[in-house]
Design an enzyme around this catalytic site. Structure first.
Site, PDB file in Angstrom:
ATOM      1  N   ALA A 252      -3.095  -2.112   2.482  1.00  9.48           N
ATOM      2  CA  ALA A 252      -4.021  -1.402   2.649  1.00  9.48           C
ATOM      3  C   ALA A 252      -4.405  -0.922   4.112  1.00  9.48           C
ATOM      4  CB  ALA A 252      -5.273  -2.148   1.933  1.00  9.48           C
ATOM      5  N   LYS A 253      -5.042  -0.353   4.225  1.00  7.07           N
ATOM      6  CA  LYS A 253      -5.553   0.154   5.670  1.00  7.07           C
ATOM      7  C   LYS A 253      -6.104  -1.032   6.602  1.00  7.07           C
ATOM      8  CE  LYS A 253      -5.616   5.197   5.133  1.00  7.07           C
ATOM      9  NZ  LYS A 253      -6.131   6.469   5.254  1.00  7.07           N
TER      10      LYS A 253
END
Length: 279
Positions: A252-253
């Site tokens: 994920a970011k």
């Protein structure tokens, strides 16, 4: 027909290895068959979308050796299109306003009985329906808008090309209420949602082949239904594996340690990135 593919990043953080894999899969498919590769900036979240993240993601994509065949489509420019689609669905009685918070939904669902659990849809627990109604009057702009899945559901199918899943994937109308539920089609602070904008944008860009992560497989059932309801063309779908960390979690970011910018700063080449993600 030569394929038209796309990569649609959100400028809300750095691109990581998973993004690189998704972008290269779409790019390689188009280039291998003499098609077109397009870019879309999914910036419907005004609070989290930042110009610096957009500039960095474009730079990262160019560094990977990817090029696109038209100016990027920007979702923030397309709010009138999303609004017009919502008006159509409101007039058809397919969406309704919802004031429920996450806490309201949790309370409406109540505590599950021992050994049981609430049905999970692509967006989390299937909405229990406390606000469900037939819309009346003008469409409100200060509330979430949900799809009345029982009124909208119909038999659908889509073509999947991923290994092990190739063929027609079918969903019966009777499965939608329990499997999907009344998903949000417009958030009051965005004026749209991922589900609505993605089908309208794919149609506007003439996308023929959607390549996306396997985590969006169930969401594709929503998108196929919306394409049916709005009279939009249906692409072919390819749900590819996800790039995961050492513990098996998808990236994920928040995983800045795996950001492309970090690998670039450490001297990695685009070919190194391809090897890292199995390409």
């Amino acid at each position: 027909m030569a394929p038209v593919t796309r990569f649609a990043p959100s400028p809300t953080g750095p691109l990581h290895l998973g993004h690189a894999f998704a972008a290269m899969v779409a790019h390689d498919l188009a280039r291998a068959h003499g098609g077109r590769f397009l870019l879309r900036i999914e910036d419907i979240d005004p609070q989290r979308s930042k110009p610096q993240w957009e500039a960095q993601l474009l730079d990262d994509l160019r560094w990977l050796g990817l090029s696109w065949d038209a100016e990027p489509l920007r979702q923030s420019d397309r709010r009138p299109v999303y609004s017009a689609a919502l008006d159509r669905m409101w007039q058809a009685g397919l969406i309704y306003p919802c004031r429920c918070s996450r806490r309201d939904i949790e309370l409406a669902l109540g505590a599950p009985q021992e050994g049981a659990s609430h049905a999970e849809g692509p967006d989390g627990p299937v909405y229990p329906g406390p606000c469900r109604c037939r819309p009346e009057g003008p469409r409100p702009g200060d509330q979430h808008l949900r799809l009345n899945i029982a009124a909208a559901a119909r038999d659908t199918s889509f073509t999947e090309t991923a290994d092990g899943l190739a063929g027609d994937i079918r969903t019966s109308a009777r499965d939608y209420p329990e499997r999907i539920g009344d998903i949000v089609l417009a958030r009051k602070d965005f004026g749209t949602s991922y589900h609505l904008s993605v089908v309208l944008d794919d149609a506007a860009q003439g996308i023929t082949h959607v390549t996306r992560g396997a985590d969006l497989f169930e969401a594709t059932r929503i998108h196929v239904l919306l394409q049916e309801l709005l009279g939009l063309p249906q692409p072919v779908y390819h749900h590819h594996p996800l790039i995961r960390d050492a513990e098996g979690r998808r990236l994920a970011k928040r995983d800045d340690a795996r950001a492309l910018a970090k690998y670039r700063a450490e001297g990695a080449s685009p070919q190194d990135i391809r090897r890292m993600v199995g390409l």
